[in-house]
Design a protein around this motif. Structure first.
Motif, PDB file in Angstrom:
ATOM      1  N   GLY C 269      62.975   7.543  59.356  1.00  0.00           N
ATOM      2  CA  GLY C 269      63.512   8.770  58.733  1.00  0.00           C
ATOM      3  C   GLY C 269      65.030   8.753  58.659  1.00  0.00           C
ATOM      4  N   ALA C 270      65.656   8.433  59.737  1.00  0.00           N
ATOM      5  CA  ALA C 270      67.123   8.459  59.778  1.00  0.00           C
ATOM      6  C   ALA C 270      67.715   7.563  58.699  1.00  0.00           C
ATOM      7  N   GLU C 271      67.092   6.392  58.505  1.00  0.00           N
ATOM      8  CA  GLU C 271      67.621   5.469  57.489  1.00  0.00           C
ATOM      9  C   GLU C 271      67.461   6.031  56.080  1.00  0.00           C
ATOM     10  N   TYR C 272      66.237   6.556  55.813  1.00  0.00           N
ATOM     11  CA  TYR C 272      66.023   7.133  54.477  1.00  0.00           C
ATOM     12  C   TYR C 272      67.051   8.242  54.195  1.00  0.00           C
ATOM     13  N   ILE C 273      67.207   9.113  55.183  1.00  0.00           N
ATOM     14  CA  ILE C 273      68.082  10.267  54.983  1.00  0.00           C
ATOM     15  C   ILE C 273      69.542   9.817  54.827  1.00  0.00           C
ATOM     16  N   ALA C 274      69.931   8.850  55.653  1.00  0.00           N
ATOM     17  CA  ALA C 274      71.301   8.336  55.545  1.00  0.00           C
ATOM     18  C   ALA C 274      71.539   7.794  54.134  1.00  0.00           C
ATOM     19  N   PHE C 275      70.568   7.042  53.643  1.00  0.00           N
ATOM     20  CA  PHE C 275      70.682   6.478  52.297  1.00  0.00           C
ATOM     21  C   PHE C 275      70.819   7.591  51.254  1.00  0.00           C
ATOM     22  N   PHE C 276      69.970   8.611  51.414  1.00  0.00           N
ATOM     23  CA  PHE C 276      69.982   9.722  50.462  1.00  0.00           C
ATOM     24  C   PHE C 276      71.332  10.468  50.498  1.00  0.00           C
ATOM     25  N   THR C 277      71.849  10.662  51.727  1.00  0.00           N
ATOM     26  CA  THR C 277      73.133  11.349  51.884  1.00  0.00           C
ATOM     27  C   THR C 277      74.252  10.581  51.179  1.00  0.00           C
ATOM     28  N   ILE C 278      74.302   9.269  51.445  1.00  0.00           N
ATOM     29  CA  ILE C 278      75.353   8.447  50.830  1.00  0.00           C
ATOM     30  C   ILE C 278      75.229   8.495  49.310  1.00  0.00           C
ATOM     31  N   LEU C 279      73.997   8.483  48.825  1.00  0.00           N
ATOM     32  CA  LEU C 279      73.766   8.558  47.384  1.00  0.00           C
ATOM     33  C   LEU C 279      74.354   9.847  46.804  1.00  0.00           C
ATOM     34  N   CYS C 280      74.060  10.975  47.472  1.00  0.00           N
ATOM     35  CA  CYS C 280      74.573  12.257  46.995  1.00  0.00           C
ATOM     36  C   CYS C 280      76.101  12.248  46.961  1.00  0.00           C
ATOM     37  N   THR C 281      76.724  11.722  48.031  1.00  0.00           N
ATOM     38  CA  THR C 281      78.176  11.682  48.116  1.00  0.00           C
ATOM     39  C   THR C 281      78.760  10.876  46.960  1.00  0.00           C
ATOM     40  N   ILE C 282      78.176   9.693  46.725  1.00  0.00           N
ATOM     41  CA  ILE C 282      78.677   8.842  45.639  1.00  0.00           C
ATOM     42  C   ILE C 282      78.539   9.551  44.298  1.00  0.00           C
ATOM     43  N   LEU C 283      77.410  10.232  44.118  1.00  0.00           N
ATOM     44  CA  LEU C 283      77.183  10.951  42.869  1.00  0.00           C
ATOM     45  C   LEU C 283      78.264  12.012  42.645  1.00  0.00           C
ATOM     46  N   LEU C 284      78.552  12.780  43.703  1.00  0.00           N
ATOM     47  CA  LEU C 284      79.566  13.834  43.597  1.00  0.00           C
ATOM     48  C   LEU C 284      80.941  13.242  43.287  1.00  0.00           C
ATOM     49  N   LEU C 285      81.286  12.156  43.996  1.00  0.00           N
ATOM     50  CA  LEU C 285      82.585  11.514  43.762  1.00  0.00           C
ATOM     51  C   LEU C 285      82.672  11.005  42.322  1.00  0.00           C
ATOM     52  N   TYR C 286      81.544  10.460  41.830  1.00  0.00           N
ATOM     53  CA  TYR C 286      81.519   9.958  40.466  1.00  0.00           C
ATOM     54  C   TYR C 286      81.762  11.092  39.461  1.00  0.00           C
ATOM     55  N   LEU C 287      81.149  12.253  39.762  1.00  0.00           N
ATOM     56  CA  LEU C 287      81.334  13.410  38.880  1.00  0.00           C
ATOM     57  C   LEU C 287      82.815  13.827  38.852  1.00  0.00           C
ATOM     58  N   LEU C 288      83.433  13.892  40.057  1.00  0.00           N
ATOM     59  CA  LEU C 288      84.849  14.264  40.120  1.00  0.00           C
ATOM     60  C   LEU C 288      85.698  13.257  39.345  1.00  0.00           C
ATOM     61  N   ARG C 289      85.337  11.968  39.479  1.00  0.00           N
ATOM     62  CA  ARG C 289      86.115  10.938  38.789  1.00  0.00           C
ATOM     63  C   ARG C 289      86.014  11.120  37.272  1.00  0.00           C
ATOM     64  N   ARG C 290      84.798  11.444  36.820  1.00  0.00           N
ATOM     65  CA  ARG C 290      84.629  11.636  35.374  1.00  0.00           C
ATOM     66  C   ARG C 290      85.457  12.821  34.883  1.00  0.00           C
ATOM     67  N   MET C 291      85.679  13.820  35.772  1.00  0.00           N
ATOM     68  CA  MET C 291      86.527  14.949  35.387  1.00  0.00           C
ATOM     69  C   MET C 291      88.003  14.587  35.563  1.00  0.00           C
ATOM     70  N   LYS C 292      88.282  13.301  35.712  1.00  0.00           N
ATOM     71  CA  LYS C 292      89.658  12.761  35.771  1.00  0.00           C
ATOM     72  C   LYS C 292      90.474  13.319  36.918  1.00  0.00           C
ATOM     73  N   TRP C 293      89.862  13.308  38.103  1.00  0.00           N
ATOM     74  CA  TRP C 293      90.578  13.881  39.234  1.00  0.00           C
ATOM     75  C   TRP C 293      91.368  12.877  40.052  1.00  0.00           C
ATOM     76  N   PHE C 294      90.936  11.631  40.063  1.00  0.00           N
ATOM     77  CA  PHE C 294      91.712  10.646  40.835  1.00  0.00           C
ATOM     78  C   PHE C 294      91.502   9.262  40.274  1.00  0.00           C
TER      79      PHE C 294
END
Lengths: 294, 294, 294, 294, 294
Positions: C269-294
């Motif tokens: 469980g811990a591994e699956y969840i860790a993977f899912f968490t990292i995925l969400c974080t990357i997705l959010l960062l990607y969205l911010l990048r597309r909005m030309k934030w950094f």
């Protein structure tokens, strides 16, 4: 000496008078224009003048605020006749003509012209005083309770001052014209009086300039107070964050499913930790205080 | 030569003198106006002058702050008489008249007029110096401890400078009038002295302009310091967030009711995790430092 | 021709010379005033001039910064005599007199007056160049490392420019006076040279105006860089928040004492969840990048 | 008529010509100064003129940006001789002389002087057009992608406009001098042409003023866009916080070691709570939307 | 009297007329320049005038916004001929010529010139009114819904006002030239009419100045509204944080794996704690309200 007191520039009697006294068609046209500006024009055998006395009209929404209202008054002053055109329902034009009326028909038209102009200039003083009051009031409000509608009041006053300033500048030029023009209707004896009027208008213009400066100060205070408030909000947010931080971090740590945390199994663990959390919070707040934050 | 030293423009003796020396009614009216402005008016047989000497009056609330106070002095200088009207309770008008008094009645009125004006202009210098001190003080305060009441002090000084500037401009024009006017009461021998006064007033006006510039600088420093402080507050907030983040995230992770977390069952798990958390925090702080944040 | 080179205006020899050459008491008083301003005054039989040569004095705290220092020099130039009063310890006044000294006593006083003025104006050029260097330096610093003390340096330079400008304006007026005055001591042959000096001073004033403009630009850059940094800080805070969010939310969810959460009982469980968490974080960062934030 | 075309003011031939045509040493000195300014000086028997034609030099770093470069051209125009000094490697001075060269030596020097000035003024038009293009480009960029280097470009253009303006003001004064001076070398027939040049330069100056206004607008847009972006960043941060809030608060609540929480023991508890959390988040987002936040 | 009504300055008939009436080549060149500016030039035997009547052209993208469009009209008015050059497809030039056409060929050219100028000046009034409407509209919008494109509209209007102002200033100078020039084509009888036109243009320029002031006010309102909105966003963020804080802190505390927490083992623990949490939240919100935050 005949004094024709018309109440409306569109009165057909004006056309008859124009024919009788040979008035220039441009002057008649000017008198009939809605938005004529203050001026004095010396013709061959008479002087045409437009003045704009002011009176204050209370704002129906906010009775403490009065806006200046200008009502034009047209004067044709010849050597042996005087024609005035003024709306009889305006308090300012009525007042402007009354003093001249008291002196009656036996005076020379140039004396009457001077009397009317003098009364009109005197009417500007209370208007300027009202602006002073409003700006003082604004300054107090902007310091105690800066809100966006202050901005609107600042710009309303600015707009009215622009109008007032234009009328005063033209009135000053008109009185200068009466003074300097070689064909001026005003004789040497009355020149000091016209110069006195000129000085009064110049002083009024000085006051208007000062009021514009003060309004700009008020605007600067308002804008800086917005920046200050943002600053205050940020500080409150940061202090809130500071208060919350130890509680969140420490409770997070003891929420971990791990072994080996201190006091984990002590029966008074909660008390020790609560004490430690409050200590951290106080320490952080003390640090912020030393950095002169509140 | 008779010198009439009145203490109040409403003194009935003024009416007698007006009749005796044939003074113009407008000048009498001017002298009796509350808010007369500085001027010199050359009449047929005498010169009428209004000056406004200044003295500093300490603010009752804050003794280190003194506000400039102007007290008018009216002068009628004929060929063989001098009339002065001045409030005897004001230190500035008293000082302005004293030097002329010392020289006594045997001097020509024009000489006395010059002496009074010269003393009055000398009185402006300490007032200007006091403004210099206050602005220097403001500049120091705005850099060490910018607070909203600075703004109010800036605008108080601005307002006083506007008043002082107007008096000085009129005094400059008055001394120019004494110099240039063909009918001037000042004779050729004393013209260089009046030109000297003119130069002094021009220098004072220069100083006032500089002080206005410096005040605007102070305002800019204040506004930018507000922006800077917001910046600082934001940084502290961000650093706090940075410190809290690893602790919150890691403790959150170990608070999950899941299996398979590393060190979950180790007896020293808490220590390992604490070490790891501190490491992450230090790493983040190091990154912020490298980005030159504190 | 006698040339009296005094070193101090309070030298009693000046009183003797004043008697001998009939110098006006106002000029003597001017020469003895501490804060006299630049001027040229043409009297009946001589010309009185005050100039203010400049030299740069290094700041003891910061040797790379030099402040302009003005030392007055007084000149009485008659038809057959020359009196100069200048502090001999100032490099600028010494330099200003040296060239005239080299040409010696056999020259006409008006020629010496011209030579002194010419040297003084030449001394302003390096001062202006130093300001150019300091402003260039400021501009570079404000772009790479904007800090609050920049503001103080900007306002120090502004203040010095105000002083320099006033001296230059007066010097320009003085050279105009030497050119235009009908009783000018400068004869027709040397008029082109005085006009040339006038042109130089006018050019210097142009440069000062440009420097004031550039300083204001630097101020604008500084203020906008503060706003930009606040912006940057906010972005870092938001990015930090974005990175933390998925970890906090997901770990919070799995910290609930509830049944039915997916993978709750899975040994990985811990591994699956860790993977899912990292995925969400990357997705959010990607969205911010597309909005030309950094 | 001899036309001496020198390529360098330090050419010893200039000294010979100066002796031959009795040129004033100040003019020779001017011609040899590095940073001479535009002027026309009418002497006894010739006219000395300095003009500064412009050409655009592409920036080596950014080829689309060209900076204006001024190369001085000195002209001595007598009744029967013409001396021009101009760097032959500059495209602008070459172009300025070419047209006059085509008309050849048989023309009167004053006609050649006029032709050169006319060509030089025509050269300013493309420079002004290039500024127009750059400012238009800046305006587009500042709206779509405001970045700090915009600020640097704005101030570079401002600086160049200050230089251009100064050259144009001096050129306008020079052409006025050619028109008004009673000893002007330009005869009555050619006066309308010089007046025409004057009109062109006045129009160019108008354009420069407009461009300065537009640059200030661009600066205002930039600064307000920075404020807007801070605003946007804050909104994103707040929206992120809004999305996270329900998840954090609810998961925190269900993480408590307490009894009596609803659905605590339900086998579908996690689903119910997840549904409730999502509902809360949607509700909050809906509220923000109604307050017109995104 | 012949009246030549050309439709294009490049019409070869203009060259014939130039030969026939001895028109100056510079005037012909001016008429053929694309971007000529308004002027009046009095030649030896005729007057050359360029005017720029205005009409409003609706913006194809936004029909409620109309931009002012200027179309030049060139006039050569001699003693016994009139040449006009105007694009017949422009409504403004057509209207400007129509009134003169109605009066026909039997009038004196100077009368026709006056009639054309009078009509052109009348055409500026609706343009100014349209600006008034647009600025009023902007002011309303900026208060109710400030958005970045407001900025662009402000600067578009600013740019158009700069153009309009330049045309009006030149038209004022042109009418002054027609009035003052000793060789003016306008005779004494018609001088009052030209003075009247001059007064109208001066009034129009006054209005343009007021409009520029009002636009700057709008800009200030916009910028302060951006600052206000940032302030509002910050407040919402802080209020959100305030609401979340007690829930997060208290739930964190009860999530700790510790013993000795109050109500830990009570069956109604969740209810007590929920009640306590809500109480804390209400207390915090009440404190914020007392600090006048919402």
């Amino acid at each position: 000496m005949p004094w024709y007191q018309l109440e409306d520039a569109n009165d057909p009697r004006l056309d008859e008078l124009a024919k009788q006294y040979n008035l220039h068609p441009l002057h008649i046209e000017d008198a009939r224009t809605a938005d004529e500006s203050v001026k004095v024009d010396t013709g061959a055998h008479y002087t045409f003048a437009v003045f704009k006395p002011v009176h204050l009209e209370p704002d129906p929404d906010e009775p403490s605020e009065s806006a200046p209202v200008f009502t034009p008054i047209d004067i044709f002053a010849g050597k042996d006749f005087l024609i005035t055109i003024a709306n009889p329902h305006s308090t300012s034009t009525t007042e402007a003509l009354e003093r001249a009326r008291r002196d009656g028909d036996d005076e020379h038209p140039s004396k009457l012209l001077y009397l009317i102009l003098d009364t009109i200039v005197d009417l500007y003083f209370p208007a300027i005083d009202h602006f002073d009051d409003r700006i003082d009031d604004l300054e107090d409000t902007v310091l105690t309770n800066p809100s966006p509608e202050i901005l609107q009041r600042i710009f309303t006053i600015k707009r009215e001052l622009i109008d007032l300033r234009r009328v005063l500048v033209n009135t000053r030029d008109a009185s200068l014209h009466l003074q300097r023009d070689p064909g001026s209707i005003i004789d040497a004896d009355h020149q000091p009086y016209v110069r006195d009027i000129y000085d009064h208008v110049a002083r009024l213009l000085d006051s208007v300039e000062t009021q514009r400066d003060l309004l700009n100060n008020t605007l600067d205070i308002y804008l800086s107070s917005v920046a200050n408030r943002t600053n205050e909000v940020m500080k409150v947010l940061t202090i809130l964050g500071t208060i919350a931080l130890p509680a969140l971090a420490i409770s997070g740590i003891y929420g971990m499913n791990l072994k080996g945390l201190p006091f984990q199994d002590s029966p008074h663990g909660a008390e020790y930790i609560a004490f430690f959390t409050i200590l951290c919070t106080i320490l952080l707040l003390y640090l912020l205080r030393r950095m002169k934050w509140f």
